[in-house]
Design a protein around this motif. Structure first.
Motif, mmCIF file in Angstrom:
data_model
loop_
_atom_site.group_PDB
_atom_site.id
_atom_site.type_symbol
_atom_site.label_atom_id
_atom_site.label_comp_id
_atom_site.label_asym_id
_atom_site.label_seq_id
_atom_site.Cartn_x
_atom_site.Cartn_y
_atom_site.Cartn_z
ATOM 1 N N GLU A 81 0.312 1.899 47.608
ATOM 2 C CA GLU A 81 -0.229 3.052 48.325
ATOM 3 C C GLU A 81 -0.662 2.652 49.734
ATOM 4 O OE1 GLU A 81 -4.023 6.158 48.242
ATOM 5 O OE2 GLU A 81 -3.813 4.644 46.661
ATOM 6 N N ALA A 82 -1.314 1.492 49.854
ATOM 7 C CA ALA A 82 -1.760 1.029 51.168
ATOM 8 C C ALA A 82 -0.571 0.795 52.097
ATOM 9 C CB ALA A 82 -2.576 -0.255 51.019
ATOM 10 N N GLN A 83 0.509 0.225 51.573
ATOM 11 C CA GLN A 83 1.702 0.020 52.394
ATOM 12 C C GLN A 83 2.340 1.351 52.788
ATOM 13 O OE1 GLN A 83 3.347 -3.659 49.907
ATOM 14 N NE2 GLN A 83 4.473 -3.368 51.799
ATOM 15 N N SER A 84 2.253 2.312 51.918
ATOM 16 C CA SER A 84 2.778 3.646 52.239
ATOM 17 C C SER A 84 1.962 4.264 53.377
ATOM 18 C CB SER A 84 2.723 4.547 51.002
ATOM 19 O OG SER A 84 3.489 4.010 49.942
ATOM 20 N N LEU A 85 0.646 4.135 53.309
ATOM 21 C CA LEU A 85 -0.216 4.639 54.384
ATOM 22 C C LEU A 85 0.097 3.947 55.704
ATOM 23 C CD1 LEU A 85 -3.620 4.795 52.449
ATOM 24 C CD2 LEU A 85 -2.319 6.753 53.302
ATOM 25 N N GLU A 86 0.330 2.652 55.617
ATOM 26 C CA GLU A 86 0.702 1.889 56.811
ATOM 27 C C GLU A 86 1.991 2.441 57.407
ATOM 28 O OE1 GLU A 86 2.356 -2.567 57.657
ATOM 29 O OE2 GLU A 86 0.909 -2.343 56.016
ATOM 30 N N GLY A 87 2.969 2.684 56.548
ATOM 31 C CA GLY A 87 4.237 3.225 57.020
ATOM 32 C C GLY A 87 4.111 4.602 57.623
ATOM 33 N N TYR A 91 -3.207 3.759 59.833
ATOM 34 C CA TYR A 91 -3.513 2.334 59.806
ATOM 35 C C TYR A 91 -4.946 2.020 59.368
ATOM 36 C CZ TYR A 91 0.825 2.269 62.458
ATOM 37 O OH TYR A 91 2.118 2.459 62.859
ATOM 38 N N GLN A 92 -5.911 2.800 59.785
ATOM 39 C CA GLN A 92 -7.283 2.508 59.396
ATOM 40 C C GLN A 92 -7.471 2.710 57.894
ATOM 41 O OE1 GLN A 92 -9.828 1.232 61.594
ATOM 42 N NE2 GLN A 92 -10.437 0.718 59.501
ATOM 43 N N GLU A 93 -6.876 3.780 57.363
ATOM 44 C CA GLU A 93 -6.939 4.001 55.915
ATOM 45 C C GLU A 93 -6.286 2.850 55.162
ATOM 46 O OE1 GLU A 93 -6.062 8.114 54.466
ATOM 47 O OE2 GLU A 93 -5.624 8.462 56.591
ATOM 48 N N ALA A 94 -5.153 2.390 55.690
ATOM 49 C CA ALA A 94 -4.444 1.280 55.054
ATOM 50 C C ALA A 94 -5.299 0.014 55.085
ATOM 51 C CB ALA A 94 -3.114 1.039 55.759
ATOM 52 N N ALA A 95 -5.895 -0.284 56.243
ATOM 53 C CA ALA A 95 -6.716 -1.491 56.378
ATOM 54 C C ALA A 95 -7.903 -1.457 55.414
ATOM 55 C CB ALA A 95 -7.202 -1.634 57.817
ATOM 56 N N PHE A 122 -0.930 -6.495 59.432
ATOM 57 C CA PHE A 122 -0.054 -5.507 60.065
ATOM 58 C C PHE A 122 -0.863 -4.276 60.489
ATOM 59 C CE2 PHE A 122 2.955 -8.068 57.734
ATOM 60 C CZ PHE A 122 4.121 -8.039 58.482
ATOM 61 N N ALA A 123 -1.780 -3.853 59.622
ATOM 62 C CA ALA A 123 -2.601 -2.683 59.933
ATOM 63 C C ALA A 123 -3.515 -2.956 61.123
ATOM 64 C CB ALA A 123 -3.424 -2.279 58.708
ATOM 65 N N TYR A 124 -4.152 -4.123 61.133
ATOM 66 C CA TYR A 124 -5.036 -4.463 62.249
ATOM 67 C C TYR A 124 -4.260 -4.620 63.548
ATOM 68 C CZ TYR A 124 -9.110 -5.216 59.240
ATOM 69 O OH TYR A 124 -10.164 -5.049 58.373
#
Length: 365
Positions: A81-87, A91-95, A122-124
């Motif tokens: 899920e975090a990688q999906s948010l990143e994509g 980015y802040q949600e993913a981090a 990657f998110a940062y």
């Protein structure tokens, strides 16, 4: 990411076997079938994620979590899920999610914790925070024994090299660049005949991917310094002609040069345009070093990339030289131009370029 699923099952299999000894064969079979079903569900969501269908993947991972909150694959689904948010650019949600996953898996599922740290970088990076990017990468490096070998030996040091280069920390950048190059050789030796071109292409894409999300005229030169160190990996991914990862490498290269050109085009004054244009010319010149030699056939991805480079160069030249004015050359451009005229070289560049790639001789291709 399937290796994490396997590791998690092995980790818990010892405990599970104690209970299985007290269960009937039918009950044991049901438990194993349930695990297999859950694993297949997460693996399917990961395949959707790898195809960059990020919103669809996010929904699948969330749905799994809602139905299997006690599953051994629960945190793996959260990582997806975090990688999906990143994509999706969130980015802040993913981090934040990566950090929570790391804290909750560090003790019992260190493979997931280590990968969460790596992806956190990657998110940062996309958020423009190089200090946190480096911190996440160094923490991931310290947990290298729990990472896939290609991530620990090649991807992490390559990303550290780019991050340090953006901070003008040349010694650290070169140290990690050399480590990444050695890492690729180590991984190739370990995998031997099992090394697949799609695996290598994916590794190169991860090594060469740098976010342009926070690119501006203020950090343009620093970004170019970092890009000089790692764009070669994306070009190597093009050369491998992989149906899944070579298009991704091409897309990332074109996106990067497009965003750099946009900064030159939109610069607020002529002096800034000249300065940014000089940096962009340096990067273009470096990329041309990796063009296959005359007589060597290029595949469709390479053809598209080098044609795109020519287009970017022409447009940049029109901006910089269009008014008939002259541009103050950067140190590298001055050096390249003096070489063409047969004049003595100027001062050496602070961060040397990686060696030219000759496809027939390059052991990585």
């Amino acid at each position: 990411m399937k290796w994490i699923l396997i590791a998690s099952v092995i980790l818990l299999s010892g405990c599970a076997s104690l209970f299985e000894n007290r269960m009937s064969e039918e009950e044991v079979a049901q438990i194993r079938a349930q695990k297999a079903s859950e694993e297949a569900e997460v693996v399917n969501a990961e395949k959707v994620l790898e195809k960059t269908r990020f919103e669809e993947a996010r929904v699948l991972f969330r749905d799994f979590q809602g139905r299997h909150s006690q599953s051994v694959f629960f945190q793996q689904a959260r990582l997806g899920e975090a990688q999906s948010l990143e994509g999706l650019g969130r980015y802040q949600e993913a981090a934040d999610l990566y950090r929570d996953i790391y804290l909750k898996t560090l003790k019992h599922q260190p493979e997931i914790a280590a990968l969460a740290l790596y992806r956190m970088s990657f998110a940062y990076e996309a958020l423009g925070d190089d200090l946190k990017t480096v911190a996440a990468l160094l923490d991931a490096r310290r947990m290298g024994e729990h990472l896939p070998v290609e991530v620990a030996y090649a991807e992490v040091p390559a990303r550290l090299a780019a991050a340090y280069a953006r901070q003008n920390r040349e010694n650290e950048a070169l140290t990690y660049l050399n480590e990444a190059e050695k890492g690729i050789s180590i991984v190739q030796q370990e995998k031997g005949a099992n090394l697949r071109s799609d695996w290598l292409a994916k590794t190169y894409v991860q090594m060469g991917t740098v976010s342009t999300n926070q690119l501006s005229s203020d950090n343009f030169s620093e970004f170019v310094q970092g890009q000089k160190l790692v764009q070669v990996y994306l070009i190597k991914a093009l050369r491998l002609n992989d149906s899944a990862w070579s298009p991704r490498a091409l897309s990332k290269l074109q996106e990067t040069y497009r965003d750099l050109y946009t900064q030159v085009e939109s610069a607020k004054n002529r002096e800034t345009q000249n300065s940014l244009g000089g940096d962009l010319f340096d990067l273009l010149d470096q990329a041309e070093l990796y063009r296959p030699m005359t007589g060597q056939k290029m595949n469709s991805y390479e053809n598209s990339f080098f044609a795109y480079l020519s287009e970017v160069r022409k447009k940049t030249e029109k901006i910089v030289y269009g008014s008939g004015g002259t541009m103050s050359l950067t140190e590298e451009s001055a050096k390249l131009n003096s070489l063409k005229r047969g004049l003595p070289q100027t001062k050496k560049r602070s961060i040397p370029l990686p060696p030219k790639v000759v496809p027939e001789e390059d052991p990585n291709l």
